[in-house]
Design a protein around this motif. Structure first.
Motif, short mmCIF file in Angstrom:
data_model
loop_
_atom_site.label_atom_id
_atom_site.label_comp_id
_atom_site.label_asym_id
_atom_site.label_seq_id
_atom_site.Cartn_x
_atom_site.Cartn_y
_atom_site.Cartn_z
N SER A 41 2.25 -4.07 -10.76
CA SER A 41 2.47 -3.07 -9.71
C SER A 41 1.86 -2.32 -8.72
CB SER A 41 3.12 -1.70 -10.68
OG SER A 41 3.98 -0.37 -9.62
N TYR A 42 0.30 -2.34 -9.03
CA TYR A 42 -0.32 -1.95 -8.23
C TYR A 42 -0.17 -2.96 -7.10
CZ TYR A 42 -5.19 -1.27 -6.19
OH TYR A 42 -6.20 -1.45 -5.73
N THR A 43 -0.01 -4.35 -7.35
CA THR A 43 -0.72 -4.98 -6.62
C THR A 43 1.12 -4.65 -5.51
OG1 THR A 43 -1.23 -6.95 -7.70
CG2 THR A 43 0.07 -7.39 -6.10
N ARG A 44 1.83 -4.63 -5.48
CA ARG A 44 2.68 -4.49 -4.85
C ARG A 44 3.11 -3.37 -4.15
NH1 ARG A 44 7.51 -7.36 -5.68
NH2 ARG A 44 7.68 -8.45 -8.07
N PHE A 45 1.50 -2.41 -4.68
CA PHE A 45 1.41 -0.76 -3.76
C PHE A 45 0.55 -1.74 -2.78
CE2 PHE A 45 -1.89 2.47 -3.56
CZ PHE A 45 -1.24 3.34 -2.72
N VAL A 46 -0.49 -2.21 -3.14
CA VAL A 46 -1.61 -2.70 -2.19
C VAL A 46 -1.05 -3.39 -1.24
CG1 VAL A 46 -3.23 -4.00 -1.94
CG2 VAL A 46 -3.39 -2.92 -3.54
N VAL A 47 0.49 -3.87 -1.51
CA VAL A 47 1.16 -4.68 -0.29
C VAL A 47 1.50 -3.94 0.89
CG1 VAL A 47 3.25 -5.94 0.43
CG2 VAL A 47 1.58 -7.12 -1.74
N ALA A 48 2.25 -2.68 0.29
CA ALA A 48 2.61 -1.96 1.34
C ALA A 48 1.40 -1.26 1.75
CB ALA A 48 3.51 -1.09 0.53
#
Length: 206
Positions: A41-48
């Protein structure tokens, strides 16, 4: 140059007020995705974060804006976010249609106001990232404290912003840029979490 009086509201204070509601809305959206619950989930946040910062690179490199804010180019966090994704074994995402295109100086400053202001909140986010064994040197570089400190960097930015001579139409463009920035990050956040391919979560710790 605008003439300030002791009772006059600063430009940065006005921007804080008009962006309060969209800021709250975005905060709720981020919390709903629980970005610090799991590494995936954190990785998706970094993508944003990467998508947003990469869209603003042209603003951080704009000669007209650098003439107003000399250290502007060094303030961009696109490279740090890209390095974080590499740490997280995740390819850089393809850009999303709808990025800001050649805004006027005043509107661009509104976008930068939001981007720079987010560094203050990052002080709390990086503590959450540390629970995932990440740090300002690995996986959470874009949340790290800027050189010279968060507060000092923000004060320097807002001091320049508050003292700029802007016309009434430019003030409106400034406000528009700030509001558009919050809306855009919300779009990129939803895009990152709606991706069909889940980011890899197996990360070799530094």
């Amino acid at each position: 140059m605008t003439t300030d009086t002791p009772s006059r509201e600063l430009r940065s204070q006005r921007l804080n007020k008009i962006t309060h509601a969209p800021h709250e809305k975005l905060d709720h959206a981020v919390k709903a995705h629980a970005p610090f619950a799991t590494l995936s989930s954190y990785t998706r946040f970094v993508v944003a974060q990467y998508l947003f910062q990469s869209e603003l690179q042209t603003l951080y490199r704009d000669p007209q804006l650098i003439a107003l804010i000399p250290d502007l180019a060094q303030r961009c966090r696109a490279e740090q976010a890209a390095a974080d994704l590499q740490d997280l074994n995740t390819e850089l995402p393809v850009g999303v249609a709808g990025a800001v295109q050649q805004p006027g100086v005043a509107q661009a400053l509104g976008w930068l106001f939001v981007s720079e202001g987010s560094k203050l909140g990052a002080a709390f986010l990086i503590k959450r990232a540390e629970a995932l064994n990440l740090s300002h040197q690995f996986g959470a570089r874009h949340l790290g404290e800027p050189e010279g400190g968060r507060a000092a960097g923000w004060k320097a930015f807002t001091r320049i912003l508050d003292e700029l001579p802007l016309s009434a139409s430019q003030e409106a463009e400034l406000d528009q840029g700030a509001l558009a920035a919050f809306e855009r990050f919300g779009v990129l956040l939803e895009h990152a979490y709606a991706g069909s391919a889940a980011p890899q979560a197996d990360v070799a710790q530094a």
